[in-house]
Design a protein around this motif. Sequence first.
Motif, short mmCIF file in Angstrom:
data_model
loop_
_atom_site.label_atom_id
_atom_site.label_comp_id
_atom_site.label_asym_id
_atom_site.label_seq_id
_atom_site.Cartn_x
_atom_site.Cartn_y
_atom_site.Cartn_z
N ALA A 7 0.85 -1.19 0.00
CA ALA A 7 0.00 0.00 0.00
C ALA A 7 0.89 1.24 0.00
CB ALA A 7 -0.90 -0.01 1.22
N GLY A 8 0.55 2.21 -0.80
CA GLY A 8 1.38 3.39 -0.94
C GLY A 8 1.34 4.31 0.26
N LYS A 9 0.15 4.67 0.73
CA LYS A 9 0.03 5.68 1.77
C LYS A 9 -0.27 5.09 3.14
CE LYS A 9 -1.32 9.36 -1.29
NZ LYS A 9 -0.21 10.25 -1.28
N LEU A 10 -0.56 3.82 3.25
CA LEU A 10 -0.93 3.24 4.53
C LEU A 10 0.19 3.34 5.57
CD1 LEU A 10 -3.16 1.83 6.09
CD2 LEU A 10 -2.26 -0.34 5.26
N PRO A 11 1.44 3.04 5.27
CA PRO A 11 2.49 3.21 6.28
C PRO A 11 2.66 4.67 6.71
CG PRO A 11 3.28 1.78 4.55
CD PRO A 11 1.98 2.35 4.09
N MET A 12 2.50 5.62 5.79
CA MET A 12 2.65 7.02 6.15
C MET A 12 1.50 7.48 7.06
SD MET A 12 4.53 9.54 6.05
CE MET A 12 5.62 9.77 4.69
N VAL A 13 0.28 7.03 6.79
CA VAL A 13 -0.86 7.37 7.64
C VAL A 13 -0.66 6.75 9.02
CG1 VAL A 13 -3.34 6.99 7.96
CG2 VAL A 13 -2.46 7.67 5.73
N ASP A 14 -0.19 5.53 9.07
CA ASP A 14 0.09 4.86 10.33
C ASP A 14 1.16 5.63 11.12
OD1 ASP A 14 0.02 3.00 12.35
OD2 ASP A 14 1.17 1.49 11.26
N PHE A 15 2.19 6.11 10.44
CA PHE A 15 3.25 6.87 11.08
C PHE A 15 2.73 8.18 11.66
CE2 PHE A 15 6.83 9.95 10.59
CZ PHE A 15 7.60 9.49 11.64
N GLY A 78 2.95 7.06 32.82
CA GLY A 78 2.56 7.88 31.67
C GLY A 78 3.74 8.23 30.78
N PHE A 79 4.85 8.64 31.40
CA PHE A 79 6.03 8.96 30.60
C PHE A 79 6.63 7.69 29.98
CE2 PHE A 79 6.27 13.02 33.04
CZ PHE A 79 6.22 13.86 31.94
N PHE A 80 6.58 6.58 30.68
CA PHE A 80 7.07 5.33 30.12
C PHE A 80 6.23 4.91 28.92
CE2 PHE A 80 7.27 0.62 30.09
CZ PHE A 80 8.61 0.49 29.79
N ASN A 81 4.91 5.10 29.01
CA ASN A 81 4.03 4.77 27.89
C ASN A 81 4.33 5.67 26.69
OD1 ASN A 81 2.05 3.53 26.44
ND2 ASN A 81 0.36 4.33 27.62
N MET A 82 4.63 6.93 26.95
CA MET A 82 5.00 7.83 25.86
C MET A 82 6.28 7.35 25.19
SD MET A 82 7.08 10.68 24.85
CE MET A 82 7.93 10.91 26.37
N LEU A 83 7.24 6.88 25.97
CA LEU A 83 8.48 6.35 25.38
C LEU A 83 8.21 5.09 24.55
CD1 LEU A 83 11.02 6.83 28.29
CD2 LEU A 83 10.92 8.07 26.13
N LEU A 84 7.29 4.26 25.00
CA LEU A 84 6.94 3.07 24.22
C LEU A 84 6.30 3.45 22.89
CD1 LEU A 84 5.53 0.62 26.92
CD2 LEU A 84 7.65 0.42 25.63
N TRP A 85 5.42 4.44 22.90
CA TRP A 85 4.82 4.91 21.64
C TRP A 85 5.88 5.51 20.73
CZ3 TRP A 85 0.36 4.19 19.20
CH2 TRP A 85 -0.70 3.65 19.92
N ALA A 86 6.85 6.23 21.30
CA ALA A 86 7.92 6.81 20.48
C ALA A 86 8.77 5.70 19.87
CB ALA A 86 8.78 7.74 21.32
N GLY A 87 9.03 4.65 20.62
CA GLY A 87 9.76 3.51 20.07
C GLY A 87 8.98 2.83 18.96
N GLY A 88 7.68 2.70 19.15
CA GLY A 88 6.84 2.14 18.10
C GLY A 88 6.81 3.02 16.86
N TRP A 90 9.26 4.74 15.79
CA TRP A 90 10.51 4.50 15.06
C TRP A 90 10.35 3.31 14.11
CZ3 TRP A 90 14.72 6.07 13.02
CH2 TRP A 90 15.69 5.17 12.64
N PHE A 91 9.74 2.24 14.59
CA PHE A 91 9.57 1.06 13.74
C PHE A 91 8.57 1.32 12.62
CE2 PHE A 91 11.30 -0.95 17.59
CZ PHE A 91 12.39 -1.57 17.00
N VAL A 92 7.56 2.13 12.88
CA VAL A 92 6.63 2.48 11.81
C VAL A 92 7.33 3.39 10.80
CG1 VAL A 92 4.45 3.65 11.29
CG2 VAL A 92 4.62 2.18 13.28
N TYR A 93 8.18 4.30 11.28
CA TYR A 93 8.95 5.18 10.39
C TYR A 93 9.82 4.36 9.43
CZ TYR A 93 12.84 8.15 8.99
OH TYR A 93 13.81 8.80 8.26
N LYS A 94 10.39 3.27 9.91
CA LYS A 94 11.24 2.45 9.06
C LYS A 94 10.47 1.78 7.93
CE LYS A 94 14.50 0.06 10.93
NZ LYS A 94 15.26 -0.88 11.77
N GLU A 95 9.14 1.69 8.06
CA GLU A 95 8.31 1.09 7.01
C GLU A 95 7.85 2.12 5.98
OE1 GLU A 95 7.69 -2.12 6.58
OE2 GLU A 95 8.90 -2.60 8.34
N THR A 96 8.05 3.42 6.25
CA THR A 96 7.58 4.45 5.34
C THR A 96 8.60 4.72 4.24
OG1 THR A 96 8.54 6.24 6.63
CG2 THR A 96 6.30 5.57 7.19
N ASN A 97 8.18 5.53 3.26
CA ASN A 97 9.08 5.93 2.19
C ASN A 97 10.08 6.98 2.64
OD1 ASN A 97 7.80 4.21 0.44
ND2 ASN A 97 6.41 5.77 -0.34
#
Length: 118
Positions: A7-15, A78-88, A90-97
């Motif tokens: 999918a072209g735009k799906l990874p970018m929307v997810d990111f 709460g801050f730990f959860n924010m760090l987990l989302w930021a780590g996630g 990063w992995f979504v960013y690696k799937e984008t263009n």
Amino acid sequence: MHLYRGAGKLPMVDFVITIIITFLWLVSTSAWAKALVDIKVSTGPSIVMGTDCTTQPGFCHFEDIRRMGSLNVSVVVGFFNMLLWAGGAWFVYKETNLHSPPSSASPNATSSPSPSGM
């Protein structure tokens, strides 16, 4: 997986959605931490001096107000959860263009030919 990468735009929307959620976690946890500090200041020892507790020592009980350990833990979680989302994110960013743009040419077309004498 092939549907997600194909999918072209799906990874970018997810990111973008992941970045927005990460930012919301940062803002909401920071607001909760500030509110918790305000609660601690407003219910701290300075409030005791302005009441009738100094004239009648057995009248007021402030032990229950000062137990805020679970509230402190909620800020840390709460801050730990924010760090987990930021780590996630990063992995979504690696799937984008943005991370690795699709190449239009084959890798062998731009490389120089290997010498035949070796």
